[in-house]
Design a protein around this motif. Structure first.
Motif, PDB file in Angstrom:
ATOM      1  N   ASP A  84      -6.564  47.420  40.224  1.00 19.11           N
ATOM      2  CA  ASP A  84      -6.854  48.619  41.004  1.00 19.11           C
ATOM      3  C   ASP A  84      -5.529  49.283  41.354  1.00 19.11           C
ATOM      4  O   ASP A  84      -4.554  48.603  41.688  1.00 19.11           O
ATOM      5  CB  ASP A  84      -7.605  48.219  42.277  1.00 19.11           C
ATOM      6  N   PHE A  85      -5.471  50.602  41.274  1.00 20.16           N
ATOM      7  CA  PHE A  85      -4.206  51.295  41.550  1.00 20.16           C
ATOM      8  C   PHE A  85      -3.714  51.038  42.965  1.00 20.16           C
ATOM      9  O   PHE A  85      -2.519  51.147  43.246  1.00 20.16           O
ATOM     10  CB  PHE A  85      -4.309  52.796  41.254  1.00 20.16           C
ATOM     11  N   THR A  86      -4.618  50.644  43.868  1.00 16.33           N
ATOM     12  CA  THR A  86      -4.192  50.355  45.245  1.00 16.33           C
ATOM     13  C   THR A  86      -3.589  48.960  45.377  1.00 16.33           C
ATOM     14  O   THR A  86      -3.120  48.603  46.459  1.00 16.33           O
ATOM     15  CB  THR A  86      -5.369  50.509  46.222  1.00 16.33           C
ATOM     16  N   ASP A  87      -3.587  48.175  44.284  1.00 14.40           N
ATOM     17  CA  ASP A  87      -2.953  46.850  44.332  1.00 14.40           C
ATOM     18  C   ASP A  87      -1.440  46.955  44.520  1.00 14.40           C
ATOM     19  O   ASP A  87      -0.806  46.039  45.020  1.00 14.40           O
ATOM     20  CB  ASP A  87      -3.231  46.063  43.045  1.00 14.40           C
ATOM     21  N   ASN A 143       9.850  43.983  39.782  1.00 16.59           N
ATOM     22  CA  ASN A 143      10.782  44.504  38.787  1.00 16.59           C
ATOM     23  C   ASN A 143      10.543  45.958  38.401  1.00 16.59           C
ATOM     24  O   ASN A 143      11.259  46.494  37.553  1.00 16.59           O
ATOM     25  CB  ASN A 143      10.744  43.617  37.542  1.00 16.59           C
ATOM     26  N   SER A 144       9.564  46.584  39.007  1.00 14.12           N
ATOM     27  CA  SER A 144       9.278  47.978  38.685  1.00 14.12           C
ATOM     28  C   SER A 144      10.201  48.912  39.459  1.00 14.12           C
ATOM     29  O   SER A 144      10.477  48.692  40.640  1.00 14.12           O
ATOM     30  CB  SER A 144       7.821  48.322  39.015  1.00 14.12           C
ATOM     31  N   GLU A 145      10.655  49.959  38.773  1.00 15.81           N
ATOM     32  CA  GLU A 145      11.516  50.946  39.417  1.00 15.81           C
ATOM     33  C   GLU A 145      10.779  52.256  39.653  1.00 15.81           C
ATOM     34  O   GLU A 145      11.388  53.252  40.053  1.00 15.81           O
ATOM     35  CB  GLU A 145      12.761  51.180  38.554  1.00 15.81           C
ATOM     36  N   HIS A 146       9.472  52.275  39.372  1.00 17.11           N
ATOM     37  CA  HIS A 146       8.640  53.464  39.579  1.00 17.11           C
ATOM     38  C   HIS A 146       7.282  53.021  40.107  1.00 17.11           C
ATOM     39  O   HIS A 146       6.873  51.876  39.924  1.00 17.11           O
ATOM     40  CB  HIS A 146       8.444  54.232  38.264  1.00 17.11           C
ATOM     41  N   ASN A 147       6.581  53.951  40.740  1.00 15.57           N
ATOM     42  CA  ASN A 147       5.230  53.661  41.197  1.00 15.57           C
ATOM     43  C   ASN A 147       4.337  53.306  40.005  1.00 15.57           C
ATOM     44  O   ASN A 147       4.472  53.882  38.928  1.00 15.57           O
ATOM     45  CB  ASN A 147       4.632  54.861  41.927  1.00 15.57           C
ATOM     46  N   ILE A 148       3.437  52.379  40.231  1.00 14.88           N
ATOM     47  CA  ILE A 148       2.495  51.939  39.199  1.00 14.88           C
ATOM     48  C   ILE A 148       1.155  52.590  39.485  1.00 14.88           C
ATOM     49  O   ILE A 148       0.633  52.472  40.592  1.00 14.88           O
ATOM     50  CB  ILE A 148       2.360  50.405  39.220  1.00 14.88           C
ATOM     51  N   TYR A 149       0.587  53.279  38.490  1.00 14.26           N
ATOM     52  CA  TYR A 149      -0.730  53.865  38.711  1.00 14.26           C
ATOM     53  C   TYR A 149      -1.818  53.185  37.895  1.00 14.26           C
ATOM     54  O   TYR A 149      -3.002  53.428  38.136  1.00 14.26           O
ATOM     55  CB  TYR A 149      -0.726  55.380  38.504  1.00 14.26           C
ATOM     56  N   GLU A 150      -1.437  52.324  36.959  1.00 16.00           N
ATOM     57  CA  GLU A 150      -2.442  51.563  36.226  1.00 16.00           C
ATOM     58  C   GLU A 150      -1.768  50.347  35.606  1.00 16.00           C
ATOM     59  O   GLU A 150      -0.632  50.430  35.142  1.00 16.00           O
ATOM     60  CB  GLU A 150      -3.063  52.418  35.122  1.00 16.00           C
ATOM     61  N   ALA A 151      -2.475  49.230  35.587  1.00 17.70           N
ATOM     62  CA  ALA A 151      -1.964  48.018  34.948  1.00 17.70           C
ATOM     63  C   ALA A 151      -3.143  47.278  34.320  1.00 17.70           C
ATOM     64  O   ALA A 151      -4.107  46.951  35.004  1.00 17.70           O
ATOM     65  CB  ALA A 151      -1.248  47.133  35.959  1.00 17.70           C
ATOM     66  N   ASP A 152      -3.052  47.063  33.007  1.00 20.22           N
ATOM     67  CA  ASP A 152      -4.089  46.364  32.251  1.00 20.22           C
ATOM     68  C   ASP A 152      -3.553  45.007  31.817  1.00 20.22           C
ATOM     69  O   ASP A 152      -2.459  44.925  31.239  1.00 20.22           O
ATOM     70  CB  ASP A 152      -4.492  47.171  31.011  1.00 20.22           C
ATOM     71  N   PHE A 153      -4.314  43.957  32.075  1.00 21.61           N
ATOM     72  CA  PHE A 153      -3.891  42.585  31.784  1.00 21.61           C
ATOM     73  C   PHE A 153      -4.773  41.977  30.699  1.00 21.61           C
ATOM     74  O   PHE A 153      -6.000  42.112  30.743  1.00 21.61           O
ATOM     75  CB  PHE A 153      -3.959  41.728  33.053  1.00 21.61           C
ATOM     76  N   PHE A 162      -0.360  39.349  28.696  1.00 21.16           N
ATOM     77  CA  PHE A 162       0.242  40.635  28.387  1.00 21.16           C
ATOM     78  C   PHE A 162      -0.249  41.660  29.400  1.00 21.16           C
ATOM     79  O   PHE A 162      -1.372  41.560  29.887  1.00 21.16           O
ATOM     80  CB  PHE A 162      -0.123  41.081  26.963  1.00 21.16           C
ATOM     81  N   ALA A 163       0.601  42.633  29.703  1.00 19.45           N
ATOM     82  CA  ALA A 163       0.212  43.699  30.630  1.00 19.45           C
ATOM     83  C   ALA A 163       0.791  45.013  30.137  1.00 19.45           C
ATOM     84  O   ALA A 163       1.976  45.085  29.792  1.00 19.45           O
ATOM     85  CB  ALA A 163       0.717  43.409  32.038  1.00 19.45           C
ATOM     86  N   LEU A 164      -0.055  46.024  30.093  1.00 14.88           N
ATOM     87  CA  LEU A 164       0.418  47.382  29.841  1.00 14.88           C
ATOM     88  C   LEU A 164       0.413  48.079  31.194  1.00 14.88           C
ATOM     89  O   LEU A 164      -0.642  48.258  31.808  1.00 14.88           O
ATOM     90  CB  LEU A 164      -0.473  48.131  28.854  1.00 14.88           C
ATOM     91  N   VAL A 165       1.607  48.441  31.651  1.00 15.23           N
ATOM     92  CA  VAL A 165       1.783  49.027  32.977  1.00 15.23           C
ATOM     93  C   VAL A 165       2.153  50.494  32.824  1.00 15.23           C
ATOM     94  O   VAL A 165       3.123  50.823  32.142  1.00 15.23           O
ATOM     95  CB  VAL A 165       2.868  48.262  33.765  1.00 15.23           C
ATOM     96  N   LYS A 166       1.359  51.358  33.459  1.00 15.20           N
ATOM     97  CA  LYS A 166       1.605  52.799  33.406  1.00 15.20           C
ATOM     98  C   LYS A 166       2.310  53.215  34.686  1.00 15.20           C
ATOM     99  O   LYS A 166       1.846  52.928  35.791  1.00 15.20           O
ATOM    100  CB  LYS A 166       0.300  53.557  33.221  1.00 15.20           C
TER     101      LYS A 166
END
Length: 174
Positions: free
Chosen positions: A67-70, A113-123, A131-135
């Motif tokens: 969830d983007f609120t995670d 380790n993220s340097e930007h806000n995350i709006y979606e993450a698929d695991f 594996f994770a695709l992080v937007k």
């Protein structure tokens, strides 16, 4: 002639250093365009290299979406600091699932380790790897970063970065 022999000797000494394509394959990925659904088939290699491959059926295509609120981003010392707030995941049918310990560790590492806000993450779990695709929320482009967590080696790594893709599935190299 001497120069060519020296170059060949150097390449033989350092095969993964850039002479030729001697990188180790890590994962095969099926991506799709969010705009028109066009699929791409690629092999990701150590060191962030990618090569298009022929069509294949992914071994793992069950995707759990965070969830983007995670994730929450705040500015600290002129940098974005991302915090893991919750660990809500949903499957492709919209059912909430309870993440396992490895997914939670992976989510925490991504936030740290993220340097930007995350709006979606698929695991996507596959054997002893996750594996994770992080937007990421970045102004003029849509960076989508593929990460891997090898639970056996307890190693996290960034594999590749695309602009504006979805992930459909992954397979380990043959």
């Amino acid at each position: 002639m001497k120069k060519m022999i020296i170059i060949a000797a150097i390449c033989a000494m350092f095969p993964a250093g850039g002479c030729g394509n001697h990188r180790t394959p890590v994962v095969r990925v099926v991506t799709s365009s969010p705009d028109d659904g066009t699929q791409g088939y690629e092999m990701i290699y150590e060191g962030g290299k990618v090569k298009k491959t022929g069509k294949f059926t992914p071994e793992a295509n069950t995707i759990y979406q965070a969830d983007f609120t995670d994730f929450s981003g705040t500015i600290e010392d002129n940098k974005i600091a991302v915090t893991l707030i919750d660990t809500k995941l949903t499957d492709e049918d919209g059912n909430e699932i309870e993440p396992d310990e490895n997914t939670i560790k992976f989510m925490q590492w991504i936030a740290d380790n993220s340097e930007h806000n995350i709006y979606e993450a698929d695991f996507i779990p596959l054997q002893d790897k996750y594996f994770a695709l992080v937007k990421l929320n970045v102004n003029w482009w849509d960076p989508c970063v593929l990460y891997m967590y090898d639970t056996e080696e307890q190693k996290f790594s960034e594999l590749y970065k695309w602009d504006h893709v979805n992930i459909e599935g992954v397979s380990l190299p043959d």
